[in-house]
Design an enzyme around this catalytic site. Structure first.
Site: not given
Ligand code: GLC
Length: 721
Positions: A250
């Site tokens: 993430d």
């Molecule tokens: C965010 C989220 C994730 C998302 C990623 C990219 O913080 O936790 O679900 O896909 O970053 O935006």
């Protein structure tokens, strides 16, 4: 490939266009220089086809190996055409519409040059304080698994690389929805029993459906951050499940291993993540990606080069399967056509109609009698807001357009009746700022004189035949970093609701939001949960209110009375005192206001003649449960027939009820249909902490079939050897 080129393939950067997000400077790395140097393998948050081509051209013309970039993005419920939020689509209990909706999202994403979506979000949650419930499919692993698989099929088509489709990236692996206190980003402690029987199954279903990517979660799972959790990323994902795709962290998930106390520096963070089974580090480009430190780590013998090679191979394989080496670019002219395809909005409207859940309809107030109606009052700031109708994880840069509920009602009823609007209350506001406000820069909420507006709204109620109030939470009160500690309507909405009801005029409430709001003693004439219904939300809600569409959705979670009772599930263990299950607190009952699987229609249904084809089976054999479903009302309607099971005794204590099968059917007035569900050995197996294994017990099983988790029509069978 050199070590530098290998490490570069494991780097993914956001391109926020220079914005500062959540206080983080996102311009520490010059993206174009880094790409030209071969230090970048993937990007995210770029959705303009011209910009995608521009960055891609650098990668495939300026680097030695000319390896194309992989572009990913959060296409959670649409890009230009926005579907209802995923929890709303889950409430349709219709995997087919879930698949269709994500196929539309995939077509639009692929058209602009996105190759991969960070979806479906398949986190189970038992806690509505957690704002990200909006992105998932609720509390149940069977409903969650069906929705996970359907969305993967929608995103990917028949196989990765199919034109007009993208790689699906189920997230967040695993257990994120069990954050302590429903507090987003806080740690998670889950037993293997809970992980195996509740939180892992939707991921397994997504992978069995062919998902090409998995995104690991942020948080510490049982003390070990998911991004460096070898048990998760290698033992379960690759060894047990045979997952062949690639794993992405993430946002800053690898970088964060340092503050999480799992690494002394960014280089060790990359090493520990890679050794656990991570492949690609998603990072905000405030500074160089931790993955670039892998060059030094291999040179110094701190990481086996084979581990690096395995990760790089998985990324290259994804790029090959998406055809990027042959066709790295996208055609902006074609993209514009796909984004405007009218069929996409038809799917969005259908999805919104099928997602709505009718919670109450006293004295048949709904559907509204459009012939008799001469004046309709529409109240509440959310009623007139197209932006909020879309819900979270929608980005204005992609040009999404929404029909607000007010517009929908005006179009549907405006010829025959006067449809007048009053905001009634000011916009409810958060105590702290959402980082999405940095990314989306929402238009300012115009301040209102609440006293004046409140009085105006009540005058309108008194002078109208019926009032439609849209109540709930603005889009930035749900989603990521949007946890909330109570379930009341924010701001002064409750007061407006009570005052409107007190006039004695008929009041219909349409809820916009996801949390099971506690409306206190206020009892509107009708209550329709519309979720955030998406681009065609206004049209769909208007169709539902006048009966041109019939509500058939069912709750994908238990509508608990207060946040203090979370976490809660209908599928709880009997305990040593089953009789007191609903009265564990001395100050209030803990039975849900409306149970999991609940939803009304404009007609009614009956379940009869429930029986099994065999009263006794052996382990490994199947049993078929059949019943007659009848439409006992005066209108065509959809019912979601649900089958629940309870295993009376076993190696472990088993839940009082578990959803095992469901099907949504349409029946005409008076029509009846014999339906059947077959339970296989797989449906009866569970993970027992007593044996640390999957088992099927000999036992007697109670079966219930009906329209919600408190179904009464029952039969039983036994597994005898
Ligand atoms: C965010 C989220 C994730 C998302 C990623 C990219 O913080 O936790 O679900 O896909 O970053 O935006």
């Amino acid at each position: 490939m050199t070590l530098e080129e290998k490490a570069g393939q494991l780097v993914q950067y956001f391109d926020f266009g220079g914005a500062t997000v959540a206080g983080a400077d996102t311009t520490g790395v010059d993206l174009e220089t880094a790409i030209a140097k071969g230090d970048v393998g993937a990007m995210l948050f770029v959705t303009d086809p011209a910009r995608i081509n521009e960055l891609q051209r650098i990668a495939v013309t300026k680097t030695r190996l000319k390896i194309p970039l992989l572009f990913g993005f959060d296409v959670i419920h649409g890009l230009r055409t926005i579907m209802p939020v995923p929890i709303g689509v889950a409430a349709s209990w219709d995997p087919d519409i879930a698949e269709k909706g994500q196929a539309v999202a995939a077509a639009e994403a692929r058209a602009v040059g996105i190759h991969w979506t960070f979806a479906p979000m398949v986190d189970i949650t038992l806690d509505p304080r957690w704002g990200r419930m909006v992105e998932g499919a609720g509390e149940d692993p069977v409903l969650g698994s069906a929705m996970a698989a359907a969305q993967v099929r929608g995103f990917q088509g028949k196989a990765i690389g199919e034109p007009g489709h993208v790689i699906a990236g189920p997230k967040h692996f695993v257990g994120y929805g069990a954050s302590l206190g429903g507090r987003d980003y806080d740690e998670v402690d889950l037993s293997e029993n809970q992980l195996r029987n509740t939180y892992l199954p939707p991921f397994k279903a997504a992978i069995d459906a062919g998902a090409g990517n998995i995104m690991s979660a942020y948080m510490g799972l049982n003390g070990v951050p998911a991004a460096a959790n070898h048990w998760l990323l290698t033992e379960i994902l690759r060894k047990e499940w045979g997952f062949k795709g690639f794993v992405v962290s993430d946002a800053n998930g690898v970088n964060s291993l340092e503050p999480q106390g799992m690494a002394v520096d960014q280089k060790q963070a990359a090493v520990r993540a890679l050794e656990a089974g991570m492949d690609l580090a998603m990072s905000v480009p405030s500074g160089p990606s931790p993955m670039l430190g892998l060059v030094d780590a291999v040179r110094k013998g701190e990481l086996d080069e084979q581990v690096l090679d395995d990760a790089v191979r998985r990324l290259l394989e994804a790029k090959f399967r998406m055809g990027l080496f042959e066709n790295p670019y996208v055609d902006p002219a074609k993209a514009a056509k796909v984004l405007e395809d009218p069929e996409h909005r038809r799917v969005a409207r259908l999805a919104a109609e099928r997602s709505a859940v009718l919670l109450t309809n006293d004295a048949g107030l709904l559907p509204l009698d459009r012939k008799a109606l001469k004046s309709i009052a529409v109240l509440g700031p959310l009623a007139a807001s197209g932006q909020d109708t879309l819900g979270p994880w929608v980005f204005p840069a992609n040009g999404p357009k929404a029909i607000s509920i007010l517009e929908g009602l005006r179009t549907k009823l405006g010829d025959g009746a006067k449809v007048e609007y009053a905001t009634g209350v000011a916009w409810p506001t958060r105590k702290n700022r959402s980082f999405f406000d940095d990314i989306n820069k929402p238009e300012p909420r115009l301040p209102v004189d609440e006293k004046v507006e409140f009085a105006k709204a009540l005058d309108l109620v008194k002078s109208s035949d019926v009032t439609v109030m849209v109540l709930g939470e603005p889009q930035n009160m749900e989603g990521e970093s949007a946890s909330r500690s109570d379930l009341s309507l924010p701001g002064e909405q409750q007061k407006l609701l009570e005052a409107a009801i007190a006039t004695g005029k008929p009041v219909v409430v349409v809820l916009m939001g996801v949390r099971p709001f506690n409306l206190g003693d206020a009892r509107p004439g009708a209550l329709l949960e519309a979720w955030y219904p998406g681009s065609e939300g206004g049209t769909a809600v208007a169709n539902l209110l006048v009966g041109d569409a019939v509500p058939g959705g069912k709750l994908p979670f238990s509508w608990i009375g207060s946040a203090a009772q979370a976490p809660y599930t209908y599928s709880f263990l009997p305990s040593h005192q089953p009789a007191g299950a609903d009265t564990r607190y001395w100050n209030e009952d803990n039975s849900p206001t409306w149970p999991f699987g609940y939803g009304l229609s404009y007609t009614s249904f009956a379940y009869d003649d429930v029986k099994v084809d065999r009263a006794a089976i052996k382990r490994g054999e199947a049993v078929t449960v059949s019943f007659v479903l009848r439409n006992t009302g005066a209108r065509v309607g959809d019912e979601v027939a649900q089958l629940y099971l309870h295993q009376r005794t076993g190696t472990s204590s088993r839940p009082v009820r578990q959803l095992k099968k469901f099907a949504r059917v349409t029946l005409k007035p008076g029509e009846s249909r014999r339906m059947q569900f077959t339970l296989s050995a797989e449906d009866l197996r569970y993970w027992s902490d007593a044996t640390k294994s999957w088992i099927q017990d000999r036992s007697t099983f109670d079966i219930w079939v009906g329209g919600n988790s408190q179904a009464q029509a029952t039969t039983r069978f036994a597994v005898v050897e």
